[in-house]
Design an enzyme around this catalytic site. Sequence first.
Site, PDB file in Angstrom:
ATOM      1  N   ARG A   1       0.836  -1.209   0.000  1.00  0.00           N
ATOM      2  CA  ARG A   1       0.000   0.000   0.000  1.00  0.00           C
ATOM      3  C   ARG A   1       0.871   1.260   0.000  1.00  0.00           C
ATOM      4  O   ARG A   1       0.534   2.253  -0.637  1.00  0.00           O
ATOM      5  CB  ARG A   1      -0.958   0.014   1.190  1.00  0.00           C
ATOM      6  CG  ARG A   1      -2.036  -1.033   1.096  1.00  0.00           C
ATOM      7  CD  ARG A   1      -2.923  -0.837  -0.151  1.00  0.00           C
ATOM      8  NE  ARG A   1      -3.773  -1.981  -0.365  1.00  0.00           N
ATOM      9  CZ  ARG A   1      -3.700  -2.807  -1.406  1.00  0.00           C
ATOM     10  NH1 ARG A   1      -2.808  -2.614  -2.344  1.00  0.00           N
ATOM     11  NH2 ARG A   1      -4.507  -3.824  -1.512  1.00  0.00           N
TER      12      ARG A   1
ATOM     13  N   SER B   1      15.461  14.642   3.098  1.00  0.00           N
ATOM     14  CA  SER B   1      16.375  13.673   3.674  1.00  0.00           C
ATOM     15  C   SER B   1      15.645  12.534   4.376  1.00  0.00           C
ATOM     16  O   SER B   1      14.669  12.750   5.085  1.00  0.00           O
ATOM     17  CB  SER B   1      17.293  14.374   4.686  1.00  0.00           C
ATOM     18  OG  SER B   1      18.118  13.437   5.332  1.00  0.00           O
TER      19      SER B   1
ATOM     20  N   GLU C   1       2.071   1.497  -3.443  1.00  0.00           N
ATOM     21  CA  GLU C   1       0.950   1.989  -4.250  1.00  0.00           C
ATOM     22  C   GLU C   1       0.753   3.497  -4.057  1.00  0.00           C
ATOM     23  O   GLU C   1       0.533   4.237  -5.030  1.00  0.00           O
ATOM     24  CB  GLU C   1      -0.324   1.234  -3.853  1.00  0.00           C
ATOM     25  CG  GLU C   1      -1.563   1.663  -4.589  1.00  0.00           C
ATOM     26  CD  GLU C   1      -2.787   0.915  -4.109  1.00  0.00           C
ATOM     27  OE1 GLU C   1      -3.578   0.505  -4.967  1.00  0.00           O
ATOM     28  OE2 GLU C   1      -2.961   0.763  -2.874  1.00  0.00           O
TER      29      GLU C   1
END
Length: 156
Positions: free
Chosen positions: A96, A122, A99
């Site tokens: 997820r 960073s 995604e």
Amino acid sequence: MTHAQFSQSAREALTERAVDAKISKNLSWKQIAEASGLSTAFTTAAILGQHPLPAEAADAVVALLGLEEADSRLLQVIPTRGSMPNRIPTDPTMYRFYEMLQVYGTTLKALVHEEFGDGIISAINFKLDVKKVADPEGGERAVITLDGKYLPTKPF
């Protein structure tokens, strides 16, 4: 002296032992972090092989988990980072996040660059927090905060 790892195998084996001890002792990541004196996210990432721990924190984690003295030294070594070996993750939670980056990665890049200019956020000078909050429509929501220092690109 500071040392660095060049193979993930020793650290992966330590992660297995540490997670097994965590489960055997029925400890939460938060409890382990409290013993280390560091944040839950950083301590968890360190035990999972992504950061070195300072000596005192490593010793405290090893004592709490009942690990060996050599494990404390290994927890202090700068690891070879990266927990997804060049593939699309298959774990549903990790997928997820993958995604989300597939869907919002270009949006995040566009918004960061518009706000800050050319550069990066960073992952070294970085803080991570995960909170559970009530969803006004019922159930629960996850609030994930990624707080990284902006580092501008410098021409040379």
